[in-house]
Motif scaffolding. Structure first.
Motif, PDB file in Angstrom:
ATOM      1  N   ILE A  39       0.822  -1.210   0.000  1.00 46.13           N
ATOM      2  CA  ILE A  39       0.000   0.000   0.000  1.00 46.13           C
ATOM      3  C   ILE A  39       0.854   1.258   0.000  1.00 46.13           C
ATOM      4  CG2 ILE A  39      -1.998  -1.108   1.068  1.00 46.13           C
ATOM      5  CD1 ILE A  39      -1.135   0.204   3.725  1.00 46.13           C
ATOM      6  N   THR A  40       2.160   1.099  -0.255  1.00 45.76           N
ATOM      7  CA  THR A  40       3.048   2.263  -0.224  1.00 45.76           C
ATOM      8  C   THR A  40       2.775   3.231  -1.369  1.00 45.76           C
ATOM      9  OG1 THR A  40       4.745   1.072  -1.466  1.00 45.76           O
ATOM     10  CG2 THR A  40       4.901   1.021   0.949  1.00 45.76           C
ATOM     11  N   SER A  41       2.082   2.774  -2.412  1.00 40.56           N
ATOM     12  CA  SER A  41       1.809   3.663  -3.540  1.00 40.56           C
ATOM     13  C   SER A  41       0.544   4.496  -3.332  1.00 40.56           C
ATOM     14  CB  SER A  41       1.686   2.859  -4.830  1.00 40.56           C
ATOM     15  OG  SER A  41       0.579   1.989  -4.747  1.00 40.56           O
ATOM     16  N   GLN A  42      -0.198   4.232  -2.253  1.00 31.06           N
ATOM     17  CA  GLN A  42      -1.405   5.017  -1.987  1.00 31.06           C
ATOM     18  C   GLN A  42      -1.037   6.463  -1.641  1.00 31.06           C
ATOM     19  OE1 GLN A  42      -4.770   2.203  -0.114  1.00 31.06           O
ATOM     20  NE2 GLN A  42      -3.293   2.906   1.340  1.00 31.06           N
ATOM     21  N   GLY A  43      -1.901   7.367  -2.033  1.00 27.81           N
ATOM     22  CA  GLY A  43      -1.705   8.762  -1.664  1.00 27.81           C
ATOM     23  C   GLY A  43      -2.338   9.048  -0.315  1.00 27.81           C
ATOM     24  N   ASN A  44      -2.324  10.321   0.098  1.00 25.25           N
ATOM     25  CA  ASN A  44      -3.005  10.689   1.345  1.00 25.25           C
ATOM     26  C   ASN A  44      -4.048  11.732   1.073  1.00 25.25           C
ATOM     27  OD1 ASN A  44      -0.331  10.230   2.030  1.00 25.25           O
ATOM     28  ND2 ASN A  44       0.056  12.268   2.374  1.00 25.25           N
ATOM     29  N   CYS A  45      -5.051  11.721   1.928  1.00 22.82           N
ATOM     30  CA  CYS A  45      -6.128  12.694   1.853  1.00 22.82           C
ATOM     31  C   CYS A  45      -6.095  13.548   3.110  1.00 22.82           C
ATOM     32  CB  CYS A  45      -7.479  11.998   1.740  1.00 22.82           C
ATOM     33  SG  CYS A  45      -7.622  10.966   0.265  1.00 22.82           S
ATOM     34  N   THR A  46      -6.278  14.855   2.926  1.00 21.15           N
ATOM     35  CA  THR A  46      -6.298  15.781   4.052  1.00 21.15           C
ATOM     36  C   THR A  46      -7.415  16.793   3.845  1.00 21.15           C
ATOM     37  OG1 THR A  46      -4.672  17.199   2.954  1.00 21.15           O
ATOM     38  CG2 THR A  46      -3.825  15.633   4.552  1.00 21.15           C
ATOM     39  N   GLU A  47      -7.850  17.375   4.948  1.00 26.07           N
ATOM     40  CA  GLU A  47      -8.850  18.435   4.864  1.00 26.07           C
ATOM     41  C   GLU A  47      -8.134  19.781   4.949  1.00 26.07           C
ATOM     42  OE1 GLU A  47     -12.924  20.136   6.950  1.00 26.07           O
ATOM     43  OE2 GLU A  47     -12.102  18.215   7.615  1.00 26.07           O
ATOM     44  N   VAL A  48      -8.461  20.655   4.030  1.00 26.63           N
ATOM     45  CA  VAL A  48      -7.958  22.020   4.023  1.00 26.63           C
ATOM     46  C   VAL A  48      -9.142  22.884   4.430  1.00 26.63           C
ATOM     47  CG1 VAL A  48      -6.979  23.862   2.616  1.00 26.63           C
ATOM     48  CG2 VAL A  48      -6.331  21.478   2.188  1.00 26.63           C
ATOM     49  N   SER A  49      -9.061  23.506   5.607  1.00 29.28           N
ATOM     50  CA  SER A  49     -10.212  24.209   6.167  1.00 29.28           C
ATOM     51  C   SER A  49     -10.094  25.716   6.048  1.00 29.28           C
ATOM     52  CB  SER A  49     -10.380  23.853   7.651  1.00 29.28           C
ATOM     53  OG  SER A  49     -10.639  22.484   7.793  1.00 29.28           O
ATOM     54  N   ASN A  50     -11.230  26.337   5.817  1.00 30.28           N
ATOM     55  CA  ASN A  50     -11.385  27.788   5.835  1.00 30.28           C
ATOM     56  C   ASN A  50     -10.318  28.511   5.019  1.00 30.28           C
ATOM     57  OD1 ASN A  50     -12.857  30.022   6.492  1.00 30.28           O
ATOM     58  ND2 ASN A  50     -11.838  30.355   8.453  1.00 30.28           N
ATOM     59  N   LYS A  51     -10.196  28.099   3.775  1.00 27.61           N
ATOM     60  CA  LYS A  51      -9.227  28.719   2.866  1.00 27.61           C
ATOM     61  C   LYS A  51      -9.831  30.007   2.298  1.00 27.61           C
ATOM     62  CE  LYS A  51      -6.081  27.290  -0.771  1.00 27.61           C
ATOM     63  NZ  LYS A  51      -4.952  28.001  -0.243  1.00 27.61           N
ATOM     64  N   SER A  52      -9.023  31.036   2.213  1.00 28.94           N
ATOM     65  CA  SER A  52      -9.464  32.326   1.677  1.00 28.94           C
ATOM     66  C   SER A  52      -9.680  32.234   0.163  1.00 28.94           C
ATOM     67  CB  SER A  52      -8.412  33.393   1.958  1.00 28.94           C
ATOM     68  OG  SER A  52      -8.252  33.551   3.341  1.00 28.94           O
ATOM     69  N   PRO A  53     -10.402  33.181  -0.408  1.00 32.40           N
ATOM     70  CA  PRO A  53     -10.572  33.191  -1.863  1.00 32.40           C
ATOM     71  C   PRO A  53      -9.225  33.167  -2.574  1.00 32.40           C
ATOM     72  CG  PRO A  53     -11.987  34.845  -0.851  1.00 32.40           C
ATOM     73  CD  PRO A  53     -11.101  34.306   0.241  1.00 32.40           C
ATOM     74  N   THR A  54      -9.172  32.479  -3.696  1.00 30.24           N
ATOM     75  CA  THR A  54      -7.903  32.334  -4.420  1.00 30.24           C
ATOM     76  C   THR A  54      -7.676  33.448  -5.438  1.00 30.24           C
ATOM     77  OG1 THR A  54      -8.870  31.047  -6.209  1.00 30.24           O
ATOM     78  CG2 THR A  54      -8.082  29.817  -4.273  1.00 30.24           C
TER      79      THR A  54
END
Length: 138
Positions: A39-54
């Motif tokens: 499973i070393t080729s699996q990526g990771n998932c994360t939450e990015v919270s309250n990001k300002s407008p880009t």
């Protein structure tokens, strides 16, 4: 007829021998369950919270492009929320499932709700490939 029976017996033996045997290097996890998965080729998932407008026009002009997330963030946004100007957060949107903007845009163009990343606060869950499988330029 005899040939057919012989073939069936051989196939059954091959099926049992190939399915039932595990490499000796796989750890026994109990009940005959041998864990031998990479499973070393699996990526990771994360939450990015309250990001300002880009203020990145690529979000605004992406239409229904389902790959603009890869272009801009080098990952797969699997769910996101938008904060309205009143301060209220939306529910979760999933790209391609429930994220079409109902507002008619210039030129009658359709777009995904992540186009609001341009000028709204937003949060998202993003999955990125691991270092082994990273994309060029990311």
């Amino acid at each position: 007829m005899l040939t057919t029976k012989v073939i069936i017996v051989i196939l059954c033996c091959l099926l049992v021998s190939s399915y039932g045997q595990q490499p000796s290097t796989c750890p026994d996890q109990g009940s005959g369950n041998y864990g031998c998965f990479d499973i070393t080729s699996q990526g990771n998932c994360t939450e990015v919270s309250n990001k300002s407008p880009t203020y990145d026009y690529r979000w605004l002009n992406s239409g229904v492009d389902s790959n603009v997330d890869w272009t801009i963030t080098c990952g797969d946004i699997i769910a996101y929320k938008i904060q309205g100007y009143t301060g209220v957060w939306s529910g979760w949107y999933v790209p391609g499932v429930n994220d079409m903007d109902t507002k008619v845009n210039g030129g009658n163009g359709l777009r995904r709700l992540w186009s609001y990343f341009y000028d709204h606060n937003h949060s998202y869950i993003i999955c990125k490939p691991n270092n082994i499988n990273h994309l060029n330029g990311c």
